[in-house]
Design an enzyme around this catalytic site. Structure first.
Site, mmCIF file in Angstrom:
data_model
loop_
_atom_site.group_PDB
_atom_site.id
_atom_site.type_symbol
_atom_site.label_atom_id
_atom_site.label_comp_id
_atom_site.label_asym_id
_atom_site.label_seq_id
_atom_site.Cartn_x
_atom_site.Cartn_y
_atom_site.Cartn_z
ATOM 1 N N HIS A 148 0.610 3.407 -2.479
ATOM 2 C CA HIS A 148 0.790 3.950 -3.851
ATOM 3 C C HIS A 148 -0.363 4.358 -4.416
ATOM 4 O O HIS A 148 -0.726 4.658 -5.510
ATOM 5 C CB HIS A 148 1.444 2.926 -4.724
ATOM 6 N N HIS A 178 9.208 3.516 -3.700
ATOM 7 C CA HIS A 178 9.398 3.345 -2.200
ATOM 8 C C HIS A 178 10.494 4.230 -1.703
ATOM 9 O O HIS A 178 11.224 3.732 -0.876
ATOM 10 C CB HIS A 178 9.669 1.739 -1.868
ATOM 11 N N SER A 193 0.697 -1.122 0.074
ATOM 12 C CA SER A 193 0.079 0.155 0.069
ATOM 13 C C SER A 193 0.858 1.273 -0.102
ATOM 14 O O SER A 193 2.056 1.223 0.050
ATOM 15 C CB SER A 193 -0.986 0.060 1.318
#
Lengths: 331, 331
Positions: free
Chosen positions: B57, B219, B55
């Site tokens: 994004h 990330h 999660s």
């Protein structure tokens, strides 16, 4: 300054040019007057709807131009009212026999520009009316405002008026619709950070690492209270209580809910807030019929969010569900 | 930490609950396995499409579930691959005789979870295929990746495969479509700030006041180079050159362009970038046929943006234009 920008003075025209290039079939851009207009304007026999205000609130209002929404937008520079002559020029471009309606969010600078333009346009024989939007319950008067400020609830006024105009309603009727929607719409926001205008290059106000501004304005105006950063649940309670008690919204009401990001807030957090609001309203016996989650009226890169509730009736529900063709989500 | 959050450990489930409450007619949420599924799944005789990844994004991938896009998403915690048993459970819920396709962005953790789930699902008699997405041209290998990373170009793979599946294509054909779109899709991003996972409460990497990360991962993985914050024009040239020279895109090509915000970037700046990209492509003799400007694959609250280009042919154009019903802009 951490922004995607070239010359900060060209921020608004470069943004508008990008908007027009992205929507070649539906929008036109006139750089001489900062205008974004429906490509097919003026639309014969249809009441035209114009909005203008400072830039920095995108997608409001330039990305709300198109079929079923605004006929045109005349933005000013960042957080600055549009020049009166830009408003007047936009009025001339949009004018039809059916007349032109200005939607003006209640800020002193915007009101002055639109009042002067209206006088001059009327002197040229153009029929003009004005609808004021003042949905922000946070404070009575504010830095740039006598009376309540107009914020994200403005979207619903545009959407309903745009749909009514598209269906052929006359100028009095479209004004009535706008005033009706504004009268049942209430908003309030909270900022977790300040925002940085490109030409200034630094934040317009200071907020400590653990502070939030409850009831912030969309130009960073002070709200009700400087508080320690609350939990999402506490924020929803504070905003919800202020809004619900104001109209007041009551058990049995049907509502549209907007969770509006102020520019720097991830959509994940907006959905998290929506879930909490939905359950809070459900517990109060208020039915959510329509929801709008995303960015509708921002404050540049501010991390923050606002909550808007609209009390629905069959008329407003139908207008909000009508088709529209603009770069933002409208259904 | 400046976020709209309650207990940081509940960030993902609270966000998913909000998403489901906002889309009661089209989505269902199973909190036991973090699943967001089409409300009408499994859809008889249709190839089902599943994606899962960390999660953080959003709107990828949970807000891309619905008719004409994903049948389901099985997100992990923030920036963490979904547990293998969640993937397996999602596969069971979606399985039809037509089979299930996994769309997996190329990260080692995600690949492991999906490979294991595929083995177990196949042992249960479910037909499963996998399409890998690796559109990021920034670096060859990365912190969590062998080979190129999958980033925002993933949207186009979903959209085309979703449309093909909806039209009744069989599993081989939908896989072919996905691999074809991936093969002509290239992306690269730039970060102006780091991002802060809710459970960590502090930025995951440091970036100086005047620094930007060119080619950043979603990330926060390092990219090609740490640079002084470039002008918007210089950013467009850097990203454009890296992407265009890679495929390569050539004069006469037709393309879809995506300007994707990484979470904390105002939409005004994304449109400014779009204008510059559009003119750059025009000057190269490349025709922009479709544009997508907004947030599609973010990195929490990161201030940054990515550029994606897709080389269009008639098949891809038609699939991208097909109807879909999800919470994000898909046309």
């Amino acid at each position: 300054m951490k922004k995607f920008v070239n010359d900060p003075k060209q921020f608004v025209p470069e943004m508008l040019e990008g908007l027009a290039l992205a929507n070649p079939d539906t929008l036109t851009y006139d750089p001489a007057f900062n205008l974004i207009l429906r490509a097919d304007a003026p639309v014969k026999d249809k009441v035209a709807i114009l909005q203008g205000s400072g830039s920095g609130h995108e997608p409001a209002h330039v990305m709300a131009v198109g079929r079923g929404m605004l006929d045109g937008a005349c933005p000013g520079d960042v957080f600055a009212a549009p020049p009166m002559d830009y408003v007047l020029e936009a009025t001339r471009r949009l004018a039809t026999d059916a007349g032109v309606i200005y939607i003006v969010n209640n800020y002193t600078g915007d009101r002055m520009a639109f009042e002067m333009a209206q006088e001059l346009a009327e002197a040229e024989g153009i029929r003009v009316r004005t609808v004021l939007v003042n949905d922000d319950v946070a404070v009575k008067d504010s830095t740039y405002t006598v009376g309540r400020r107009g914020v994200a609830g403005n979207f619903f006024v545009i959407k309903a008026m745009g749909a009514a105009a598209e269906k052929g309603a006359d100028i009095d009727e479209v004004v009535r619709v706008g005033e009706h929607v504004n009268s049942v719409t209430r908003s309030m926001g909270l900022a977790l950070t300040s925002c940085t205008p490109p030409a200034k290059g630094s934040p317009i106000f200071d907020l400590g690492e653990d502070e939030a501004e409850l009831g912030v304005g969309i130009h960073g105006e002070p709200g009700r209270e400087r508080v320690r950063v609350p939990s999402a649940g506490a924020i929803v309670r504070e905003l919800g209580e202020a809004i619900i008690s104001d109209l007041p919204f009551q058990k049995g009401d049907r509502v549209a809910v907007m969770i509006n990001g102020l520019g720097g807030t991830p959509v994940s957090e907006l959905y998290l807030l929506y879930g909490l609001v939905h359950k809070d309203l459900q517990a109060r016996g208020i039915t959510v019929e329509r929801n709008y989650i995303g960015e509708y009226c921002t404050s540049l890169d501010m991390v923050g969010a606002s909550l808007t509730l609209v009390r629905l009736d069959d008329e407003i529900s139908e207008l909000l569900a009508a088709p529209a063709e603009v770069p933002i989500r409208v259904f």
